[in-house]
Design an enzyme around this catalytic site. Structure first.
Site, mmCIF file in Angstrom:
data_model
loop_
_atom_site.group_PDB
_atom_site.id
_atom_site.type_symbol
_atom_site.label_atom_id
_atom_site.label_comp_id
_atom_site.label_asym_id
_atom_site.label_seq_id
_atom_site.Cartn_x
_atom_site.Cartn_y
_atom_site.Cartn_z
ATOM 1 N N CYS A 132 0.922 -1.165 -0.108
ATOM 2 C CA CYS A 132 -0.062 0.134 -0.030
ATOM 3 C C CYS A 132 0.780 1.381 -0.091
ATOM 4 O O CYS A 132 0.370 2.330 -0.021
ATOM 5 C CB CYS A 132 -1.045 0.025 1.414
ATOM 6 N N HIS B 296 -12.880 9.364 -7.923
ATOM 7 C CA HIS B 296 -12.090 9.403 -8.943
ATOM 8 C C HIS B 296 -11.051 10.644 -8.767
ATOM 9 O O HIS B 296 -10.485 11.138 -9.518
ATOM 10 C CB HIS B 296 -12.694 9.614 -10.357
ATOM 11 N N GLU C 28 -13.267 -1.031 2.147
ATOM 12 C CA GLU C 28 -12.245 -0.450 1.145
ATOM 13 C C GLU C 28 -12.323 -1.655 0.107
ATOM 14 O O GLU C 28 -11.855 -1.683 -1.056
ATOM 15 C CB GLU C 28 -10.890 0.146 1.512
#
Length: 157
Positions: A25, A75, A136
């Site tokens: 990550c 986005h 998530e």
């Protein structure tokens, strides 16, 4: 009158990177987030009110969450402004990408706290934020509950 919880669910796509993290990550990547927003209040008892019987109109809750979270984060790529990722953020912005710079590591845990503050500040006085669930992945999520906020409660009333 009974206090009732109302929940509305939202989804949005957001990228992020965790600076200094010791796993995958640390790389820029994205998630298809799902956000469940639960508020609590007493249904309106005034029969002359067009919202009679509602705690809050789902459409009104949707407007708040979309303007504070979904429309902002969808986005976009989120970076901690206090890391060297700021250079990457500037480059992306120069290439007309949507970038959000925050004062925290953009983990689900920190994002859900940020969202709680943003949403709570916009709710009508007679409605309180009860909980948020930010998912998530299909199997990973962070939850925020007003009742857990002993030192710094976010909800009103």
């Amino acid at each position: 009158m009974s206090r009732i919880r109302i929940t509305k669910q939202f989804s949005f796509e957001t990228g992020h990177a965790l600076y200094g993290y010791d796993g995958k990550c640390k790389n820029v990547h994205g998630h298809s987030y799902k956000l469940s927003v639960t508020v609590i209040g007493t249904p309106i008892t005034d029969k002359a009110n067009v919202k009679y019987g509602m705690v809050i109109d789902f459409g009104d809750l949707k407007k708040i969450v979309k303007s504070e979270v979904v429309d902002v984060f969808d986005h976009a790529t989120v970076f901690n402004r206090n890391t060297p990722h700021i250079e990457l953020a500037k480059e992306l912005e120069n290439r007309d990408h949507s970038v959000i710079l925050v004062d925290y590591q953009p983990t689900s845990e920190n994002m859900v706290v940020d969202f709680a503050e943003k949403i709570s500040s916009r709710l009508p006085a007679h409605i309180s934020l009860f909980s948020l669930k930010l998912q998530e992945t299909d199997t990973s999520f962070a939850e925020w509950f007003a009742g857990d906020q002993v030192d710094n409660p976010t909800p009103k009333g």
